[in-house]
Scaffold this motif. Structure first.
Motif, mmCIF file in Angstrom:
data_model
loop_
_atom_site.group_PDB
_atom_site.id
_atom_site.type_symbol
_atom_site.label_atom_id
_atom_site.label_comp_id
_atom_site.label_asym_id
_atom_site.label_seq_id
_atom_site.Cartn_x
_atom_site.Cartn_y
_atom_site.Cartn_z
ATOM 1 N N VAL A 70 -38.216 -22.167 10.709
ATOM 2 C CA VAL A 70 -38.306 -23.135 9.625
ATOM 3 C C VAL A 70 -39.177 -22.558 8.508
ATOM 4 C CG1 VAL A 70 -38.958 -25.489 8.986
ATOM 5 C CG2 VAL A 70 -38.065 -25.017 11.274
ATOM 6 N N ILE A 71 -38.706 -22.696 7.285
ATOM 7 C CA ILE A 71 -39.441 -22.198 6.125
ATOM 8 C C ILE A 71 -40.622 -23.116 5.833
ATOM 9 C CG2 ILE A 71 -39.293 -21.723 3.648
ATOM 10 C CD1 ILE A 71 -36.326 -21.118 4.068
ATOM 11 N N ARG A 72 -41.779 -22.533 5.554
ATOM 12 C CA ARG A 72 -42.959 -23.299 5.147
ATOM 13 C C ARG A 72 -43.018 -23.325 3.624
ATOM 14 N NH1 ARG A 72 -42.210 -23.488 10.440
ATOM 15 N NH2 ARG A 72 -43.948 -24.475 11.516
ATOM 16 N N TYR A 73 -43.269 -24.512 3.062
ATOM 17 C CA TYR A 73 -43.270 -24.680 1.616
ATOM 18 C C TYR A 73 -44.673 -24.989 1.097
ATOM 19 C CZ TYR A 73 -38.219 -25.373 2.246
ATOM 20 O OH TYR A 73 -36.905 -25.220 2.569
ATOM 21 N N ARG A 74 -44.860 -24.795 -0.201
ATOM 22 C CA ARG A 74 -46.055 -25.330 -0.846
ATOM 23 C C ARG A 74 -46.022 -26.849 -0.732
ATOM 24 N NH1 ARG A 74 -43.930 -22.623 -5.060
ATOM 25 N NH2 ARG A 74 -43.802 -24.613 -6.168
ATOM 26 N N GLN A 75 -47.198 -27.460 -0.742
ATOM 27 C CA GLN A 75 -47.257 -28.903 -0.540
ATOM 28 C C GLN A 75 -46.524 -29.666 -1.633
ATOM 29 O OE1 GLN A 75 -48.656 -29.969 2.375
ATOM 30 N NE2 GLN A 75 -47.542 -31.802 1.838
ATOM 31 N N ASP A 76 -46.490 -29.099 -2.868
ATOM 32 C CA ASP A 76 -45.839 -29.797 -3.976
ATOM 33 C C ASP A 76 -44.381 -29.390 -4.161
ATOM 34 O OD1 ASP A 76 -46.378 -27.239 -4.719
ATOM 35 O OD2 ASP A 76 -47.084 -27.724 -6.741
ATOM 36 N N ASP A 77 -43.855 -28.566 -3.236
ATOM 37 C CA ASP A 77 -42.463 -28.123 -3.331
ATOM 38 C C ASP A 77 -41.583 -29.113 -2.579
ATOM 39 O OD1 ASP A 77 -40.061 -26.885 -3.466
ATOM 40 O OD2 ASP A 77 -40.715 -24.958 -2.649
ATOM 41 N N ASP A 78 -40.779 -29.861 -3.330
ATOM 42 C CA ASP A 78 -39.966 -30.902 -2.710
ATOM 43 C C ASP A 78 -38.551 -30.426 -2.418
ATOM 44 O OD1 ASP A 78 -40.464 -33.646 -1.901
ATOM 45 O OD2 ASP A 78 -38.768 -34.167 -3.191
ATOM 46 N N GLN A 79 -38.253 -29.170 -2.677
ATOM 47 C CA GLN A 79 -36.921 -28.640 -2.386
ATOM 48 C C GLN A 79 -36.868 -28.205 -0.934
ATOM 49 O OE1 GLN A 79 -35.842 -25.634 -5.283
ATOM 50 N NE2 GLN A 79 -35.043 -27.200 -6.630
ATOM 51 N N ARG A 80 -36.477 -29.138 -0.081
ATOM 52 C CA ARG A 80 -36.451 -28.882 1.352
ATOM 53 C C ARG A 80 -35.402 -29.754 2.007
ATOM 54 N NH1 ARG A 80 -42.352 -30.479 2.899
ATOM 55 N NH2 ARG A 80 -42.690 -29.349 0.953
ATOM 56 N N SER A 81 -35.166 -29.514 3.276
ATOM 57 C CA SER A 81 -34.147 -30.260 4.013
ATOM 58 C C SER A 81 -34.510 -31.737 4.099
ATOM 59 C CB SER A 81 -33.998 -29.678 5.424
ATOM 60 O OG SER A 81 -33.208 -30.519 6.234
ATOM 61 N N SER A 82 -33.495 -32.583 4.048
ATOM 62 C CA SER A 82 -33.723 -34.018 4.234
ATOM 63 C C SER A 82 -34.061 -34.352 5.675
ATOM 64 C CB SER A 82 -32.474 -34.793 3.795
ATOM 65 O OG SER A 82 -31.320 -34.306 4.454
ATOM 66 N N HIS A 83 -33.919 -33.375 6.579
ATOM 67 C CA HIS A 83 -34.283 -33.548 7.992
ATOM 68 C C HIS A 83 -35.362 -32.539 8.375
ATOM 69 C CE1 HIS A 83 -30.880 -36.310 8.963
ATOM 70 N NE2 HIS A 83 -30.299 -35.656 7.958
ATOM 71 N N TYR A 84 -36.312 -32.344 7.454
ATOM 72 C CA TYR A 84 -37.310 -31.287 7.637
ATOM 73 C C TYR A 84 -38.167 -31.514 8.882
ATOM 74 C CZ TYR A 84 -40.748 -27.775 6.248
ATOM 75 O OH TYR A 84 -41.562 -26.682 6.205
ATOM 76 N N ASP A 85 -38.525 -32.776 9.138
ATOM 77 C CA ASP A 85 -39.377 -33.055 10.295
ATOM 78 C C ASP A 85 -38.661 -32.759 11.607
ATOM 79 O OD1 ASP A 85 -41.478 -33.907 8.680
ATOM 80 O OD2 ASP A 85 -40.601 -35.895 8.501
ATOM 81 N N GLU A 86 -37.340 -33.056 11.666
ATOM 82 C CA GLU A 86 -36.589 -32.724 12.870
ATOM 83 C C GLU A 86 -36.539 -31.212 13.093
ATOM 84 O OE1 GLU A 86 -35.836 -34.966 10.639
ATOM 85 O OE2 GLU A 86 -34.459 -36.517 11.366
ATOM 86 N N LEU A 87 -36.461 -30.452 11.990
ATOM 87 C CA LEU A 87 -36.471 -28.992 12.109
ATOM 88 C C LEU A 87 -37.808 -28.508 12.649
ATOM 89 C CD1 LEU A 87 -34.708 -27.917 8.775
ATOM 90 C CD2 LEU A 87 -33.691 -28.234 11.031
ATOM 91 N N LEU A 88 -38.919 -29.073 12.134
ATOM 92 C CA LEU A 88 -40.245 -28.681 12.618
ATOM 93 C C LEU A 88 -40.409 -29.013 14.099
ATOM 94 C CD1 LEU A 88 -42.504 -29.854 9.636
ATOM 95 C CD2 LEU A 88 -41.985 -27.497 10.283
ATOM 96 N N ALA A 89 -39.932 -30.204 14.491
ATOM 97 C CA ALA A 89 -40.040 -30.588 15.895
ATOM 98 C C ALA A 89 -39.197 -29.686 16.782
ATOM 99 C CB ALA A 89 -39.612 -32.054 16.062
ATOM 100 N N ALA A 90 -37.997 -29.329 16.320
ATOM 101 C CA ALA A 90 -37.132 -28.428 17.099
ATOM 102 C C ALA A 90 -37.773 -27.058 17.239
ATOM 103 C CB ALA A 90 -35.763 -28.312 16.420
ATOM 104 N N GLU A 91 -38.410 -26.576 16.167
ATOM 105 C CA GLU A 91 -39.078 -25.273 16.251
ATOM 106 C C GLU A 91 -40.250 -25.323 17.229
ATOM 107 O OE1 GLU A 91 -40.210 -21.968 12.994
ATOM 108 O OE2 GLU A 91 -41.365 -23.819 12.825
#
Length: 864
Positions: free
Chosen positions: A414-435
């Motif tokens: 999973v790609i880590r973003y800057r805190q103010d970068d909102d260009q990310r998956s709409s299911h980002y938390d599920e990706l983090l949990a899967a990782e």
């Protein structure tokens, strides 16, 4: 002398904080921001002092413990007053601004007197030295103290004072073990500040939020970020000194992360919903109370553009709904995070999976566009794109998120973003949990086991290897294959899983329109409907499992045969769809009748390639190209490297001075500013500098990254290769890039000679070449083009003898016979040299009954 009597009007407000048993902070009414606050100290009474931690900047100081009943007095007031309306009158105000007075529970002075309640419970002493006999309130305090003493309440109890002092600890020896022992178990506590939480003897941080804060300047003053004061007030008014529960979530780097639970609601969710905070990505994966609720609250604030999101613009704000979410058919899997889909309109679109990075499905899929990554250029002064525009989306099939499935199997991170970068998956938390699960279970990339090696032999264009492989495929009948690439309507690259090899495959029995291609000195224009034929083949078979029947091969090592997918013969399908004609070679095939009938039907329909069949019959025109003469334009080169495949690299003598100057300047600059060892992260295709065995730095290109300890590099100015650790690599200074001076090493192959297939024979030839020409100046002439590099003749600079012809005359190699008329003089000279070597039985010709067809079949593995 430091105080004066001050009889003021009664004032009031909600109690914000209880500082001790005899001091509180009362909040005023908010007007356009956080409200004003006043500290009121209870007059005429005294309570014990609470424990204080010694300043960490003064190690000689010691912690101060609680005085007896100090904490009990503070708790008594906290439970009575926090969040409730109180009324107070100020009796005394010191010159330093400290106010003393009476505090009543409620909105007026008729409520319960707080000081009297403390004295009555034996939790406070009366300051009798300041009592005036004519003041009834003060007299009443003395009476209540006497009653508490008589009843032995609180501090007046016999021998009970020692049990009222807390045994406080300000640190935990092993926070990680502490968190593990209480993981996901609610811990009772009480919030003390906006940022930190103290639960009994525990400090922890809010694990999920990033609120605006107060920045401390160099002079010690604090500057609030936008909405910092409002966020602080929002939290304090709901949580400060309230009884709460804390869920301990994790303990990274000895810092405890926790979540605050309150009976009236989740403060985390409220802060997000009101636009006072943003989610912290790195800790969302450990959150156990439902991360989707927090993301939904943050999304609501973004959509309403409240507070910190007042200037928020959604990544897909400029897209119509039909462009944000659509159903499409997968046509090609480009790599682990990119697919090509076909829309209902017939348009092809490349889709990248959001927020994941792979290590360097048939049917319809659901696509939800999360953001569009704009194209970037190689530099500010260049218009050449370094990365094209990317449409990044969540792709699902059958309810399964493809990106999440990849991450859960350890096949992507999973790609880590800057805190103010909102260009990310709409299911980002599920990706983090899967990782997190994949890391915990050691899946794929996160496994500690040795990475399995998948070896695939690419025999495309390798004529000798293809000859050896042909009989096996012919005898096998139908073989399983996967279409890896489509070059044109009838030319494909196949992966043969059983044989673990890649082959180039030509469809038999048809003549397909040719696409455009570059040929030496010219560009061949695409024939009509060539693009349509290629698109048809791609849609039908690209990256699908197919079956092939191999009949023969051409002189370039390409296999020729029939390809079937789900019962459909691709050759027949192209003919039936008027995208190909039947070739005369199909007449001896069992599929000829089907091909002929399909062609006839397409011709009658006058479709595509047959559209003008009657009006303008196709006439075969033979183009006869004028044969050119061989040109001998030898130039001086310096041979720097000879490979095991008998290719060699040279530098032009003319540009040698430029290279020497560049290398000298580059090394001088590196010596003055050495690169930080280990700071360079190698990526395939990157240009860099590498430290060679001689301790000097050279320009290089990364060809492969197995691990940080094994990086394959190619030295672009000399042609040699090496496997080095990343610690011997660094970023190439811009002033010495290939834009300043192009790579100086150019690859060539010997013209008119065959490369020995036998490894021992080839190694002996390479040894001779290394001895004769490596690191020497020669003369080079380009004779004709090759598949991977130009084929040339090489002469010794002094004697002008032909290096390749000498190898032939010594019986080290065989002649490759070329058909071009303008090369026949050279071919004849080489063949004469070969005949003389045969007569003398030199090296490979030392066996008398040798036959040429044996050489063609086995390549120098000669019979005795």
């Amino acid at each position: 002398p430091l105080a004066c009597r001050h009889a003021g009007k009664a004032s009031g407000g909600p109690c914000r904080t209880v500082l001790s048993g005899c001091a509180i902070i009362v909040r005023g009414q908010p007007r356009g921001g956080p409200p004003p606050e006043r500290q009121i100290n209870l007059s005429n009474i005294r309570t014990g002092a609470l424990a204080r931690r010694a300043p960490q900047s003064q190690p000689d100081q010691k912690d101060t413990p609680d005085e007896p009943y100090a904490f009990q007095a503070r708790e008594f007031l906290r439970k009575m007053l926090i969040g409730k309306e109180v009324c107070f009158t100020v009796e005394v105000k010191t010159v330093l601004g400290r106010e003393y007075g009476m505090v009543y529970l409620g909105r007026d002075t008729t409520g319960e007197n707080i000081a009297e309640s403390l004295v009555k419970e034996g939790l406070a002493n009366v300051r009798r030295e300041g009592i005036r006999g004519n003041n009834p309130d003060q007299v009443r305090l003395c009476d209540l103290e006497d009653q508490a003493k008589a009843s032995k309440k609180g501090m007046w109890a016999e021998g009970g004072a020692t049990n009222t002092v807390r045994d406080l600890k300000y640190s935990i020896d092993n926070p990680r073990n502490f968190v593990d022992s209480l993981h996901q178990k609610p811990v009772n506590g009480m919030t003390h500040t906006h940022t930190h939480v103290r639960a009994v003897s525990l400090f922890s941080y809010w694990s999920l939020l990033k609120c605006p804060t107060f920045k401390r300047e160099m002079d010690g003053t604090e500057t609030p970020e936008p909405f910092a004061a409002e966020a602080k007030f929002f939290t304090e008014s709901r949580l400060l000194q309230r009884d709460v529960q804390i869920i301990l979530e994790s303990c990274p780097n000895q810092v405890i992360l926790g979540t605050i639970l309150h009976p009236n609601g989740n403060i985390t969710e409220l802060l997000l919903k009101e636009g006072f905070a943003r989610c912290v990505d790195w800790s969302m994966a450990v959150y156990t109370q439902g991360a989707e609720k927090l993301r939904a609250a943050e999304k609501s604030a973004k959509e309403r553009k409240v507070r910190i999101w007042k200037d928020y613009v959604a990544p897909t704000a400029n897209l119509d709904q039909k462009d944000r979410q659509f159903v499409a058919k997968v046509m090609q899997v480009v790599n682990a995070d990119a697919i090509v889909v076909k829309l209902n309109s017939g348009e092809y679109k490349t889709i990248h999976l959001s927020s994941i990075r792979p290590p360097r499905i048939e049917g319809e899929v659901n696509v939800t566009v999360d953001y569009i990554r704009a194209a970037t250029t190689a530099s500010e002064t260049s218009s050449v794109p370094a990365f094209a525009e990317r449409t990044c989306a969540t792709v699902s099939i059958g309810g399964i998120n493809i990106a999440e499935a990849l991450v859960s199997k350890g096949l992507a991170t999973v790609i880590r973003y800057r805190q103010d970068d909102d260009q990310r998956s709409s299911h980002y938390d599920e990706l983090l949990a899967a990782e997190a699960r994949a890391i915990k279970n050691g899946k794929g990339l996160h496994s500690k086991k040795e990475v399995p090696i998948h070896r695939v032999a690419d025999i495309s264009g390798e004529t000798q290897k293809a000859k050896q492989f042909l009989p096996f495929l012919q005898r096998a009948g139908r073989s399983e294959a996967v279409v890896e690439y489509v070059f044109s309507g009838s030319r494909l690259k196949l992966y043969m899983p059983k044989e673990t090899c890649l082959i180039t495959f030509l469809l038999a029995g048809i003549e397909c329109p040719r696409g455009s291609r570059n040929i030496p000195g010219n560009t061949q224009v695409a024939e009509p409907f060539s693009d349509e034929a290629m698109a048809f083949t791609k849609e039908l078979v690209l990256q699908r499992e197919v079956e092939v029947e191999v009949e023969s091969m051409d002189k370039a090592g390409n296999f020729i045969g029939w390809l079937h997918i789900e019962g459909v013969n691709l050759s027949v399908a192209l003919v039936e769809n008027a995208l190909s004609k039947v070739h005369f070679t199909a007449e001896r095939s069992s599929y000829y009748k089907t091909l002929a009938s399909g062609e006839e039907a397409a011709r009658l329909r006058k479709e595509k390639i047959w559209a003008n069949y009657e009006e303008k019959p196709v006439e075969e025109v033979v183009h006869v190209s004028e044969e050119k003469e061989r040109t001998a334009n030898y130039r001086a080169v310096y041979v720097t490297e000879i490979t095991d495949a008998m290719h060699f690299y040279t530098q032009d003598v003319e540009t040698g001075t430029q290279l020497e100057n560049l290398m000298e300047t580059m090394r001088s600059e590196i010596a003055s500013q050495p690169p930080v060892e280990g700071s360079y992260a190698a990526r395939r295709g990157d240009y860099c500098i590498a430290k060679f065995a001689d301790g000097e730095w050279y320009r290089a290109r990364v060809e492969k990254v197995e691990s940080p300890a094994k990086v394959h590099v190619f030295y672009i100015d000399y042609g040699n290769r090496e496997v080095v650790p990343s610690t011997r690599l660094a970023v190439i200074p811009p002033a010495f890039s290939t834009r300043t001076l192009a790579a100086q090493a150019t690859e060539y192959a010997f013209a008119y000679i065959q490369v020995p297939q036998d490894e021992d024979v080839r190694a002996e030839v390479v040894d001779n070449l290394v001895r004769d020409i490596q690191n020497t100046q020669c003369l080079l002439n380009v004779e004709y083009s090759g598949a991977s590099c130009p084929h040339v003749t090489l002469q010794f600079a002094d004697s002008k003898d032909d290096v390749g012809l000498n190898l032939v005359k010594e019986g080290m190699v065989m002649v490759e016979v070329r058909k071009e008329k303008h090369l026949q003089k050279m071919v004849t000279e080489y063949l004469n040299g070969q005949d003389s070597a045969k007569s003398a039985r030199l090296n490979i010709w030392r066996y008398g009954d040798f036959r040429d067809d044996d050489a063609d079949e086995f390549g120098y593995k000669l019979k005795k």
